[in-house]
Design a protein around this motif. Structure first.
Motif, PDB file in Angstrom:
ATOM      1  N   UNK A 174       0.850  -1.197   0.000  1.00 39.06           N
ATOM      2  CA  UNK A 174       0.000   0.000   0.000  1.00 39.06           C
ATOM      3  C   UNK A 174       0.882   1.242   0.000  1.00 39.06           C
ATOM      4  N   UNK A 175       1.916   1.217   0.837  1.00 37.62           N
ATOM      5  CA  UNK A 175       2.836   2.359   0.904  1.00 37.62           C
ATOM      6  C   UNK A 175       3.545   2.572  -0.425  1.00 37.62           C
ATOM      7  N   UNK A 176       3.921   1.474  -1.091  1.00 30.95           N
ATOM      8  CA  UNK A 176       4.601   1.584  -2.382  1.00 30.95           C
ATOM      9  C   UNK A 176       3.686   2.204  -3.431  1.00 30.95           C
ATOM     10  N   UNK A 177       2.409   1.817  -3.409  1.00 27.01           N
ATOM     11  CA  UNK A 177       1.443   2.373  -4.357  1.00 27.01           C
ATOM     12  C   UNK A 177       1.264   3.864  -4.128  1.00 27.01           C
ATOM     13  N   UNK A 178       1.133   4.247  -2.863  1.00 29.52           N
ATOM     14  CA  UNK A 178       0.931   5.658  -2.538  1.00 29.52           C
ATOM     15  C   UNK A 178       2.172   6.487  -2.846  1.00 29.52           C
ATOM     16  N   UNK A 179       3.325   5.906  -2.612  1.00 35.23           N
ATOM     17  CA  UNK A 179       4.575   6.619  -2.909  1.00 35.23           C
ATOM     18  C   UNK A 179       4.712   6.875  -4.408  1.00 35.23           C
ATOM     19  N   UNK A 180       4.162   5.959  -5.198  1.00 33.75           N
ATOM     20  CA  UNK A 180       4.219   6.109  -6.653  1.00 33.75           C
ATOM     21  C   UNK A 180       3.207   7.136  -7.162  1.00 33.75           C
ATOM     22  N   UNK A 181       2.319   7.605  -6.291  1.00 38.32           N
ATOM     23  CA  UNK A 181       1.339   8.608  -6.694  1.00 38.32           C
ATOM     24  C   UNK A 181      -0.057   8.086  -6.878  1.00 38.32           C
ATOM     25  N   UNK A 182      -0.264   6.761  -6.677  1.00 32.41           N
ATOM     26  CA  UNK A 182      -1.597   6.192  -6.810  1.00 32.41           C
ATOM     27  C   UNK A 182      -2.418   6.471  -5.559  1.00 32.41           C
ATOM     28  N   UNK A 183      -3.721   6.501  -5.731  1.00 31.87           N
ATOM     29  CA  UNK A 183      -4.619   6.631  -4.585  1.00 31.87           C
ATOM     30  C   UNK A 183      -5.157   5.250  -4.251  1.00 31.87           C
ATOM     31  N   UNK A 184      -4.890   4.759  -3.065  1.00 31.95           N
ATOM     32  CA  UNK A 184      -5.335   3.430  -2.654  1.00 31.95           C
ATOM     33  C   UNK A 184      -6.734   3.541  -2.049  1.00 31.95           C
ATOM     34  N   UNK A 185      -7.638   2.715  -2.546  1.00 29.52           N
ATOM     35  CA  UNK A 185      -9.026   2.710  -2.081  1.00 29.52           C
ATOM     36  C   UNK A 185      -9.334   1.332  -1.518  1.00 29.52           C
ATOM     37  N   UNK A 186      -9.748   1.278  -0.273  1.00 30.98           N
ATOM     38  CA  UNK A 186     -10.098   0.012   0.368  1.00 30.98           C
ATOM     39  C   UNK A 186     -11.536  -0.340   0.010  1.00 30.98           C
ATOM     40  N   UNK A 187     -11.720  -1.515  -0.590  1.00 34.69           N
ATOM     41  CA  UNK A 187     -13.042  -1.936  -1.054  1.00 34.69           C
ATOM     42  C   UNK A 187     -13.308  -3.389  -0.688  1.00 34.69           C
ATOM     43  N   UNK A 188     -12.862  -3.788   0.504  1.00 36.72           N
ATOM     44  CA  UNK A 188     -13.089  -5.152   0.965  1.00 36.72           C
ATOM     45  C   UNK A 188     -12.562  -5.337   2.364  1.00 36.72           C
ATOM     46  N   UNK A 189     -13.183  -6.238   3.120  1.00 34.50           N
ATOM     47  CA  UNK A 189     -12.760  -6.466   4.494  1.00 34.50           C
ATOM     48  C   UNK A 189     -11.525  -7.344   4.595  1.00 34.50           C
ATOM     49  N   UNK A 190     -11.344  -8.242   3.628  1.00 41.58           N
ATOM     50  CA  UNK A 190     -10.206  -9.148   3.670  1.00 41.58           C
ATOM     51  C   UNK A 190      -9.073  -8.658   2.800  1.00 41.58           C
ATOM     52  N   UNK A 191      -8.401  -9.611   2.141  1.00 41.38           N
ATOM     53  CA  UNK A 191      -7.278  -9.256   1.274  1.00 41.38           C
ATOM     54  C   UNK A 191      -7.774  -8.680  -0.044  1.00 41.38           C
ATOM     55  N   UNK A 192      -8.854  -9.277  -0.585  1.00 47.31           N
ATOM     56  CA  UNK A 192      -9.331  -8.883  -1.903  1.00 47.31           C
ATOM     57  C   UNK A 192     -10.456  -7.857  -1.866  1.00 47.31           C
ATOM     58  N   UNK A 193     -10.915  -7.527  -3.068  1.00 49.00           N
ATOM     59  CA  UNK A 193     -11.975  -6.531  -3.261  1.00 49.00           C
ATOM     60  C   UNK A 193     -13.328  -7.224  -3.345  1.00 49.00           C
ATOM     61  N   UNK A 194     -14.327  -6.616  -2.727  1.00 47.19           N
ATOM     62  CA  UNK A 194     -15.699  -7.091  -2.808  1.00 47.19           C
ATOM     63  C   UNK A 194     -16.431  -6.237  -3.838  1.00 47.19           C
ATOM     64  N   UNK A 195     -17.037  -6.856  -4.864  1.00 51.08           N
ATOM     65  CA  UNK A 195     -17.620  -6.080  -5.964  1.00 51.08           C
ATOM     66  C   UNK A 195     -18.595  -4.988  -5.529  1.00 51.08           C
ATOM     67  N   UNK A 196     -19.493  -5.283  -4.611  1.00 56.11           N
ATOM     68  CA  UNK A 196     -20.451  -4.256  -4.182  1.00 56.11           C
ATOM     69  C   UNK A 196     -19.737  -3.106  -3.485  1.00 56.11           C
ATOM     70  N   UNK A 197     -18.718  -3.426  -2.707  1.00 53.80           N
ATOM     71  CA  UNK A 197     -17.934  -2.379  -2.047  1.00 53.80           C
ATOM     72  C   UNK A 197     -17.176  -1.549  -3.083  1.00 53.80           C
ATOM     73  N   UNK A 198     -16.700  -2.201  -4.124  1.00 51.36           N
ATOM     74  CA  UNK A 198     -15.990  -1.503  -5.205  1.00 51.36           C
ATOM     75  C   UNK A 198     -16.880  -0.418  -5.800  1.00 51.36           C
ATOM     76  N   UNK A 199     -18.116  -0.789  -6.134  1.00 53.96           N
ATOM     77  CA  UNK A 199     -19.042   0.166  -6.739  1.00 53.96           C
ATOM     78  C   UNK A 199     -19.329   1.317  -5.786  1.00 53.96           C
ATOM     79  N   UNK A 200     -19.579   1.000  -4.518  1.00 56.17           N
ATOM     80  CA  UNK A 200     -19.885   2.049  -3.536  1.00 56.17           C
ATOM     81  C   UNK A 200     -18.686   2.964  -3.313  1.00 56.17           C
ATOM     82  N   UNK A 201     -17.493   2.369  -3.238  1.00 57.28           N
ATOM     83  CA  UNK A 201     -16.290   3.161  -2.983  1.00 57.28           C
ATOM     84  C   UNK A 201     -16.037   4.145  -4.120  1.00 57.28           C
ATOM     85  N   UNK A 202     -16.240   3.709  -5.354  1.00 54.48           N
ATOM     86  CA  UNK A 202     -16.044   4.606  -6.487  1.00 54.48           C
ATOM     87  C   UNK A 202     -17.122   5.692  -6.508  1.00 54.48           C
TER      88      UNK A 202
END
Length: 278
Positions: A174-202
């Motif tokens: 996450x730190x590497x992504x942010x250091x590169x200039x990307x915006x990290x968006x959390x869209x899941x409770x575990x390791x991966x992304x949950x589709x409904x959370x993805x839509x809501x987060x965007x």
């Protein structure tokens, strides 16, 4: 010059088997006069415009854009380009120009060599009037965040690239992504992304016109979760054989979901279908 021909209502009805199922199909244009010229980008944008939300309904709309060969392959030797065409790329560019954000899986970023979306002068006025950025943001879905953050997608985008991941993703990545200039968006409770959370987060970031370009694994997850509103599918007049992926992968759903045909266009044997959830 390559031309984009609308399929007539009669042809669309025949393609659907005629009778009641062919009635009321939303085909664009029709007849010989419409087939005499190439469609402008403005006409394509109107044909693929995001629908206006119904009163009280969610404003967020998620569409997918994919290409498939006649025998069901979404790619050839790992890439979609060999089964695409110049007109397919015009539609591809138009769909991007209409979107707030383009959602794509990490593997597709690696295989297709994704670059930042660019501003298009032809769409600049329309995007400004709609309150959109000059170009759509690219949102990369990744559980591991094992991405090359030295790529232009992260180092020099016109609009900052988003990285969608889960709350349990590795902090150093996450730190590497942010250091590169990307915006990290959390869209899941575990390791991966949950589709409904993805839509809501965007949507929470103001992105309501969503476009995904896959790949097959991501599209399969969106279908399974029931969050896909529309599929723009290019049927390529090619045969590939082999064991290439279909446009959507992963576990099958219990009951197939029915989508209705909105429009059907044809050019040089390529069919460009637009389908919405029924």
């Amino acid at each position: 010059m390559r031309r984009l021909f609308p399929v007539t209502e009669e042809t669309a009805a025949q393609a659907l088997g005629g009778g009641a199922e062919g009635e009321g199909v939303g085909v664009t244009g029709g007849g010989a006069a419409a087939a005499d010229r190439e469609w402008s980008l403005a006409e394509l944008a109107a044909a693929y415009a995001y629908p206006e939300p119904f009163p009280g309904a969610s404003r967020t709309w998620l569409r997918a854009n994919m290409v498939s060969s006649l025998d069901g392959a979404a790619q050839h030797e790992g890439r979609s380009q060999p089964i695409s065409s110049a007109t397919d790329m015009r539609v591809f560019g138009t769909l991007r120009a209409l979107a707030d954000v383009v959602v794509v899986g990490a593997e597709t970023v690696r295989q297709e060599g994704y670059r930042p979306a660019r501003a298009r002068a032809e769409f600049a006025g329309a995007r400004e009037a709609a309150g959109q950025a000059p170009a759509p943001a690219i949102a990369v879905v990744s559980a591991s965040l094992e991405l090359d953050f030295t790529l232009p997608l992260f180092t020099s985008p016109l609009v900052p690239t988003l990285v969608l991941t889960g709350a349990a993703a590795a902090p150093d990545r996450i730190a590497a992504a942010e250091q590169a200039g990307a915006r990290v968006v959390i869209a899941g409770e575990g390791v991966g992304v949950e589709p409904a959370r993805l839509v809501r987060a965007l949507a929470d970031l103001g992105h309501t016109r969503l476009l995904t370009e896959g790949g097959p694994r991501l599209l399969g997850q969106l279908i399974t979760a029931g969050v896909l509103d529309e599929l723009c599918l290019t049927l390529s007049p090619t045969l590939t054989a082999g064991n290439a992926q279909r446009i959507a992968g992963g576990p099958s759903i219990a009951v197939p979901r029915r989508f209705g045909l909105v429009s059907l266009l044809e050019e040089d044997g390529f069919l460009f279908g637009r389908y919405r959830r029924s």
